[in-house]
Design a protein around this motif. Structure first.
Motif, mmCIF file in Angstrom:
data_model
loop_
_atom_site.group_PDB
_atom_site.id
_atom_site.type_symbol
_atom_site.label_atom_id
_atom_site.label_comp_id
_atom_site.label_asym_id
_atom_site.label_seq_id
_atom_site.Cartn_x
_atom_site.Cartn_y
_atom_site.Cartn_z
ATOM 1 N N VAL A 158 1.060 -1.146 0.469
ATOM 2 C CA VAL A 158 -0.504 -0.216 -0.673
ATOM 3 C C VAL A 158 0.813 0.880 -0.327
ATOM 4 O O VAL A 158 1.515 1.377 0.799
ATOM 5 C CB VAL A 158 -0.818 0.075 1.231
ATOM 6 C CG1 VAL A 158 -1.722 1.359 1.048
ATOM 7 C CG2 VAL A 158 -2.062 -1.316 1.287
ATOM 8 N N VAL A 162 -1.989 6.533 0.872
ATOM 9 C CA VAL A 162 -3.271 6.200 0.550
ATOM 10 C C VAL A 162 -3.124 6.370 2.834
ATOM 11 O O VAL A 162 -2.575 5.561 3.343
ATOM 12 C CB VAL A 162 -3.192 4.691 0.283
ATOM 13 C CG1 VAL A 162 -4.098 4.113 0.627
ATOM 14 C CG2 VAL A 162 -2.995 4.550 -1.154
ATOM 15 N N SER A 163 -4.759 6.261 2.194
ATOM 16 C CA SER A 163 -4.891 7.092 4.033
ATOM 17 C C SER A 163 -6.473 5.441 4.279
ATOM 18 O O SER A 163 -7.093 5.153 3.708
ATOM 19 C CB SER A 163 -5.826 7.837 3.968
ATOM 20 O OG SER A 163 -6.466 8.198 5.672
ATOM 21 N N LYS A 164 -6.341 5.051 6.023
ATOM 22 C CA LYS A 164 -6.676 4.191 6.014
ATOM 23 C C LYS A 164 -8.511 4.500 6.854
ATOM 24 O O LYS A 164 -8.940 4.534 7.286
ATOM 25 C CB LYS A 164 -5.870 3.703 7.461
ATOM 26 C CG LYS A 164 -5.618 2.531 6.392
ATOM 27 C CD LYS A 164 -4.499 1.782 7.921
ATOM 28 C CE LYS A 164 -3.284 1.051 8.033
ATOM 29 N NZ LYS A 164 -2.713 0.073 8.511
ATOM 30 N N LYS A 196 -13.339 3.324 3.781
ATOM 31 C CA LYS A 196 -12.101 3.230 3.266
ATOM 32 C C LYS A 196 -10.596 3.672 1.630
ATOM 33 O O LYS A 196 -11.474 2.877 1.221
ATOM 34 C CB LYS A 196 -11.703 3.063 4.036
ATOM 35 C CG LYS A 196 -11.397 3.358 5.791
ATOM 36 C CD LYS A 196 -11.433 1.819 7.025
ATOM 37 C CE LYS A 196 -11.698 1.845 8.092
ATOM 38 N NZ LYS A 196 -11.140 0.274 9.363
ATOM 39 N N GLU A 197 -10.087 5.445 1.804
ATOM 40 C CA GLU A 197 -9.396 5.092 0.858
ATOM 41 C C GLU A 197 -8.381 3.513 0.392
ATOM 42 O O GLU A 197 -8.656 3.439 -0.645
ATOM 43 C CB GLU A 197 -8.362 6.137 0.268
ATOM 44 C CG GLU A 197 -8.088 5.631 -0.228
ATOM 45 C CD GLU A 197 -6.979 7.536 -0.265
ATOM 46 O OE1 GLU A 197 -5.786 7.729 -1.382
ATOM 47 O OE2 GLU A 197 -6.998 8.645 0.867
ATOM 48 N N VAL A 198 -8.439 3.153 1.351
ATOM 49 C CA VAL A 198 -7.827 1.898 1.391
ATOM 50 C C VAL A 198 -8.484 0.322 0.521
ATOM 51 O O VAL A 198 -7.836 -0.023 -0.221
ATOM 52 C CB VAL A 198 -6.411 1.399 2.588
ATOM 53 C CG1 VAL A 198 -7.677 0.835 3.536
ATOM 54 C CG2 VAL A 198 -5.806 0.501 2.225
ATOM 55 N N ASP A 199 -9.502 0.610 1.374
ATOM 56 C CA ASP A 199 -10.537 -0.466 0.358
ATOM 57 C C ASP A 199 -11.069 -0.600 -0.851
ATOM 58 O O ASP A 199 -11.196 -0.949 -1.474
ATOM 59 C CB ASP A 199 -11.589 -0.903 1.606
ATOM 60 C CG ASP A 199 -11.611 -1.266 2.863
ATOM 61 O OD1 ASP A 199 -10.230 -1.624 3.382
ATOM 62 O OD2 ASP A 199 -11.553 -0.672 4.089
ATOM 63 N N ASN A 202 -8.666 -1.344 -2.648
ATOM 64 C CA ASN A 202 -8.042 -3.007 -3.100
ATOM 65 C C ASN A 202 -9.047 -3.102 -3.912
ATOM 66 O O ASN A 202 -8.836 -4.310 -4.464
ATOM 67 C CB ASN A 202 -8.357 -3.485 -1.379
ATOM 68 C CG ASN A 202 -6.960 -3.689 -1.259
ATOM 69 O OD1 ASN A 202 -5.975 -3.494 -0.751
ATOM 70 N ND2 ASN A 202 -7.265 -3.415 0.547
#
Length: 239
Positions: A158, A162-164, A196-199, A202
């Motif tokens: 990641v 990239v923010s959570k 969530k940006e990280v989700d 993905n």
């Protein structure tokens, strides 16, 4: 003759002293792009590699069992024509499934794109990979469906930016324009639900086949088509 000269000569001739069957067994563990690189080492390896069964098998997988390919006049071995043609058309052929991606794709991410693969530490029956971490030591071209299957078993790191934290649809699309093309993200636009940006990243990776597909999502395919046509014209001129 000095010992040093004898050592040099022995080292230079090692490709000829190894039986052809052994070379074929070793080379069977490599991808087509790796084989094409190996074929440029010397004449012996070029003859061995150009006559491998992988090239006609790759050609018929891409163009169908009735595909026709004339041998090149300047090349003595018939099978070497397959290698040269497949190398010429490699921008549109997947190295994993050997599938051919047609011209005029509306987005570049639908074409076979280079994606990092983990290479085996050594060629054995039970292939052992270099650790469990993401190790981009080699890239091969994979079509979208093969990339999607590949990244499910290989987690990409990641990026630091990239923010959570959760982001709304507007901010997400501003940073990732391709979010609009990701079906599983569309419901967040309809219901205005933050994610969530990280989700979200993905989900985009799964849809586009990794970061390489995300980067190519807005790119035109004209350049790939033109390069492939130029390469194939060069191949045809050798006949």
């Amino acid at each position: 003759m000095s010992t040093k000269k004898m050592r040099l000569r022995t080292r230079d001739q090692i490709d000829k002293r190894v039986p052809r069957e052994i070379w074929e067994q070793i080379l069977s563990h490599l991808y087509p792009s790796q084989l094409s690189r190996m074929s440029m080492v010397n004449k012996t390896l070029n003859m061995v590699i150009s006559s491998l069964e992988v090239w006609p098998r790759m050609f018929y997988a891409a163009h169908g069992p009735k595909g026709q390919l004339r041998p090149l006049v300047r090349i003595p071995s018939f099978k070497s024509s397959y290698m040269m043609f497949m190398c010429a058309s490699s921008l549109h052929v997947c190295e994993k499934c050997f599938g051919l991606t047609e011209y005029n794709a509306d987005k570049a991410y639908k074409l076979p794109l280079p994606i990092p693969v983990l290479l085996p530490r050594r060629s054995t029956d039970a292939i052992k990979y270099v650790g469990e971490r993401f190790d981009p030591t080699w890239t091969i071209r994979m079509c979208l469906s093969c990339r999607q299957r590949h990244i499910s078993n290989l987690e990409e790191p990641v990026p630091r930016d990239v923010s959570k934290d959760r982001v709304d649809w507007y901010k997400l699309c501003k940073k990732y324009p391709c979010a609009r093309q990701t079906p599983r993200l569309y419901r967040h636009n309809v219901s205005n639900i933050a994610i969530k940006e990280v989700d979200a990243l993905n989900l985009m990776r799964q849809h586009f086949g990794g970061d390489i597909g995300i980067e190519a999502s807005e790119s035109s395919t004209e350049e790939y088509d033109e390069m492939t046509e130029t390469r194939i014209r060069w191949y045809q001129l050798q006949e």
